[in-house]
Design a protein around this motif. Structure first.
Motif, PDB file in Angstrom:
ATOM      1  N   GLU A   1       2.023  -6.689  -1.964  1.00 16.54           N
ATOM      2  CA  GLU A   1       2.232  -5.407  -2.646  1.00 16.54           C
ATOM      3  C   GLU A   1       2.372  -4.264  -1.645  1.00 16.54           C
ATOM      4  O   GLU A   1       3.256  -3.405  -1.785  1.00 16.54           O
ATOM      5  CB  GLU A   1       1.078  -5.124  -3.605  1.00 16.54           C
ATOM      6  CG  GLU A   1       1.260  -3.836  -4.406  1.00 16.54           C
ATOM      7  CD  GLU A   1       0.150  -3.590  -5.401  1.00 16.54           C
ATOM      8  OE1 GLU A   1      -0.394  -2.461  -5.414  1.00 16.54           O
ATOM      9  OE2 GLU A   1      -0.182  -4.511  -6.180  1.00 16.54           O
ATOM     10  N   ALA A   2       1.541  -4.249  -0.622  1.00 20.13           N
ATOM     11  CA  ALA A   2       1.607  -3.186   0.389  1.00 20.13           C
ATOM     12  C   ALA A   2       2.936  -3.210   1.127  1.00 20.13           C
ATOM     13  O   ALA A   2       3.507  -2.149   1.444  1.00 20.13           O
ATOM     14  CB  ALA A   2       0.448  -3.335   1.377  1.00 20.13           C
ATOM     15  N   ILE A   3       3.462  -4.391   1.387  1.00 17.49           N
ATOM     16  CA  ILE A   3       4.741  -4.508   2.097  1.00 17.49           C
ATOM     17  C   ILE A   3       5.901  -4.080   1.208  1.00 17.49           C
ATOM     18  O   ILE A   3       6.742  -3.263   1.596  1.00 17.49           O
ATOM     19  CB  ILE A   3       4.933  -5.957   2.591  1.00 17.49           C
ATOM     20  CG1 ILE A   3       3.894  -6.287   3.660  1.00 17.49           C
ATOM     21  CG2 ILE A   3       6.347  -6.164   3.129  1.00 17.49           C
ATOM     22  CD1 ILE A   3       3.805  -7.763   3.999  1.00 17.49           C
TER      23      ILE A   3
ATOM     24  N   SER B   1       5.945  -2.231  -1.393  1.00 16.33           N
ATOM     25  CA  SER B   1       5.904  -0.817  -1.800  1.00 16.33           C
ATOM     26  C   SER B   1       6.617   0.094  -0.805  1.00 16.33           C
ATOM     27  O   SER B   1       7.011   1.201  -1.153  1.00 16.33           O
ATOM     28  CB  SER B   1       4.455  -0.361  -1.979  1.00 16.33           C
ATOM     29  OG  SER B   1       3.762  -0.386  -0.751  1.00 16.33           O
ATOM     30  N   GLN B   2       6.814  -0.380   0.412  1.00 17.54           N
ATOM     31  CA  GLN B   2       7.503   0.422   1.427  1.00 17.54           C
ATOM     32  C   GLN B   2       9.012   0.495   1.207  1.00 17.54           C
ATOM     33  O   GLN B   2       9.669   1.388   1.744  1.00 17.54           O
ATOM     34  CB  GLN B   2       7.227  -0.142   2.822  1.00 17.54           C
ATOM     35  CG  GLN B   2       5.779  -0.117   3.250  1.00 17.54           C
ATOM     36  CD  GLN B   2       5.586  -0.750   4.611  1.00 17.54           C
ATOM     37  OE1 GLN B   2       6.296  -0.427   5.563  1.00 17.54           O
ATOM     38  NE2 GLN B   2       4.630  -1.669   4.714  1.00 17.54           N
TER      39      GLN B   2
ATOM     40  N   ALA C   1      -7.049  -0.448  -3.075  1.00 15.01           N
ATOM     41  CA  ALA C   1      -5.678  -0.817  -3.464  1.00 15.01           C
ATOM     42  C   ALA C   1      -5.121   0.137  -4.497  1.00 15.01           C
ATOM     43  O   ALA C   1      -3.904   0.332  -4.589  1.00 15.01           O
ATOM     44  CB  ALA C   1      -5.679  -2.244  -4.022  1.00 15.01           C
TER      45      ALA C   1
ATOM     46  N   GLN D   1      -2.290 -13.041   4.828  1.00  7.94           N
ATOM     47  CA  GLN D   1      -1.475 -11.822   4.941  1.00  7.94           C
ATOM     48  C   GLN D   1      -0.325 -11.865   3.933  1.00  7.94           C
ATOM     49  O   GLN D   1      -0.480 -11.453   2.810  1.00  7.94           O
ATOM     50  CB  GLN D   1      -0.935 -11.656   6.369  1.00  7.94           C
ATOM     51  CG  GLN D   1      -1.985 -11.359   7.413  1.00  7.94           C
ATOM     52  CD  GLN D   1      -2.417 -12.610   8.164  1.00  7.94           C
ATOM     53  OE1 GLN D   1      -1.643 -13.540   8.342  1.00  7.94           O
ATOM     54  NE2 GLN D   1      -3.656 -12.634   8.595  1.00  7.94           N
TER      55      GLN D   1
ATOM     56  N   GLU E   1       2.007  -6.041   9.176  1.00  6.87           N
ATOM     57  CA  GLU E   1       1.075  -6.651   8.224  1.00  6.87           C
ATOM     58  C   GLU E   1       0.935  -8.156   8.430  1.00  6.87           C
ATOM     59  O   GLU E   1       0.270  -8.841   7.650  1.00  6.87           O
ATOM     60  CB  GLU E   1       1.539  -6.374   6.788  1.00  6.87           C
ATOM     61  CG  GLU E   1       1.665  -4.903   6.431  1.00  6.87           C
ATOM     62  CD  GLU E   1       0.311  -4.245   6.177  1.00  6.87           C
ATOM     63  OE1 GLU E   1      -0.720  -4.947   6.269  1.00  6.87           O
ATOM     64  OE2 GLU E   1       0.292  -3.038   5.895  1.00  6.87           O
TER      65      GLU E   1
ATOM     66  N   LYS F   1      -1.066  -9.257   1.033  1.00  6.82           N
ATOM     67  CA  LYS F   1      -0.466  -8.007   1.503  1.00  6.82           C
ATOM     68  C   LYS F   1       0.947  -7.787   0.962  1.00  6.82           C
ATOM     69  O   LYS F   1       1.642  -6.861   1.381  1.00  6.82           O
ATOM     70  CB  LYS F   1      -0.462  -7.964   3.028  1.00  6.82           C
ATOM     71  CG  LYS F   1      -1.861  -7.939   3.632  1.00  6.82           C
ATOM     72  CD  LYS F   1      -1.837  -7.745   5.141  1.00  6.82           C
ATOM     73  CE  LYS F   1      -3.246  -7.673   5.714  1.00  6.82           C
ATOM     74  NZ  LYS F   1      -3.231  -7.487   7.196  1.00  6.82           N
TER      75      LYS F   1
END
Length: 377
Positions: free
Chosen positions: A155-157, A159-160, A375, A46, A221, A153
């Motif tokens: 990048e996903a985190i 980006s928020q 992605a 993660q 995440e 994860k």
């Protein structure tokens, strides 16, 4: 006993009931928050957030800053574009390593060096001793905090809490003056885990705010805070060197397998003559991976034998949390460094069978076509 140093994030540690801190080179730092195995797996699967604010940051500025660094560092600084970072090393005239570090090109005449915490004072003195009059240096270590967000994860985190287009930020690229959770930072796609991830250089005053924002963004995440224990096992699996173990004043970059970061044709730098000679004459020892095939775990400084003679020693070893195998990095006489070679590691007076194996032990899986499509959508 002198007071241990603490990072700007230290006050937040108390919110983690299982945190365990240790004296790490004069710093009171967390070895784990919830357990090394759990934290290691979180980064591989993660994401994990590290407080690495004990690292050092030097500002190097001036019309001849690039030329100065070219003469101090083994890599080719002239290849750097603005917004690009580079892994490099700093050597003694003997070819031994002063430190390994990152250099960031912020403008044509402004660079940031990121050095190991245990070497801040030594590195500063070494650079100052060679500093020309038209180059200025500022030690910004105390005013700078460093957070590392690592894992699939990440990048996903991130980006928020930032408006930076992370999908377009390549490896070893950075954004100078990026916004993360309302704070102005240097945002870099770098890390020390073998995973994708980011490092965030932020003012010490804003560090806690950014940490809390990232932890909140990553709550769904599986984001965990990560201590020094997992940091070491993660970098070890990816064969990322640790100064004082795989590198030192008596171990050269070539012996450590870091020749790709030594640009002998790029011009003169301190230590170049010794490294040229070592390359021409051939290495007498080299860093390799080993796996113990008997029951036992290799640890730093355990002696390694072959044909009844000591041929080197382990620099780092552990049971790999990802691979569940007893692995080590070892600096061995060159004739015993081919994969498949049988050696012995002495553990508590007993010599256990081991085999030289290929490294790195772990490589990040390449994303599947479907995952890559998702992605980027």
């Amino acid at each position: 006993m002198s007071q241990l140093l603490r990072t700007p994030l230290f006050p937040l540690y108390e919110q983690y009931p299982n945190v365990r801190c240790i004296d790490f080179g004069g710093w009171e730092l967390p070895v784990s928050f919830s357990g090394i195995q759990k934290e290691h797996e979180a980064v591989r699967q993660q994401a994990g957030l590290f407080d690495v604010s004990h690292m050092g940051e030097f500002r190097v500025e001036g019309e001849n800053a690039a030329d100065f660094l070219q003469g101090m560092l083994t890599n080719d600084v002239s290849l750097l574009e603005i917004g690009q970072a580079q892994y490099t090393l700093m050597c003694y005239p003997t070819g031994g390593v002063v430190d390994d570090l990152l250099v960031y090109k912020r403008s044509d005449h402004l660079f940031m060096l990121v050095v190991n915490a245990s070497n801040i004072e030594k590195d500063w003195t070494w650079l100052q001793d060679h500093l020309p009059e038209n180059v200025q240096m500022v030690n910004e270590s105390e005013a700078t905090a460093l957070l590392a967000l690592q894992g699939p994860k990440a990048e996903a985190i991130l980006s928020q809490v930032t408006d930076v287009n992370l999908a377009e930020l390549g490896s070893f690229r950075f954004v100078d003056g990026a916004e993360v959770s309302g704070s102005t930072v240097i945002l870099s796609r770098t890390g020390y885990t073998g995973e994708d991830g980011f490092e965030i250089y932020v003012s010490a005053d804003d560090a806690q705010k950014v940490w809390l924002a990232l932890m909140a963004a990553g709550e769904d995440e599986g984001l965990l805070p990560i201590g020094l224990g997992a940091r070491d096992t993660l970098r070890f699996e990816a064969k990322l060197p640790l100064y004082g173990q795989e590198l030192s004043s008596t171990i050269t970059p070539l012996e450590a397998g870091l020749g790709m970061f030594v640009k002998l044709a790029a011009g003169d730098f301190i230590g170049r003559d010794a490294l040229v000679k070592q390359k021409e004459e051939g290495l007498t020892r080299k860093l390799v991976g080993i796996e113990i095939t008997d029951r036992g775990i290799p640890r730093s400084h355990y002696p390694v034998y072959a044909e009844g003679e000591q041929i080197g020693e382990v620099t780092t070893g552990t049971q790999s949390p990802t691979l569940k195998r007893n692995l080590g990095l070892a600096l061995l006489d060159i004739q015993y460094t081919e994969p498949g070679t049988t050696v012995e590691v002495e553990i508590r007076g007993k010599r256990l069978k081991a085999e030289v194996i290929k490294t790195p032990f772990y490589r990040r899986p390449k994303p599947t076509a479907q995952a890559a499509k998702g992605a980027n959508s």
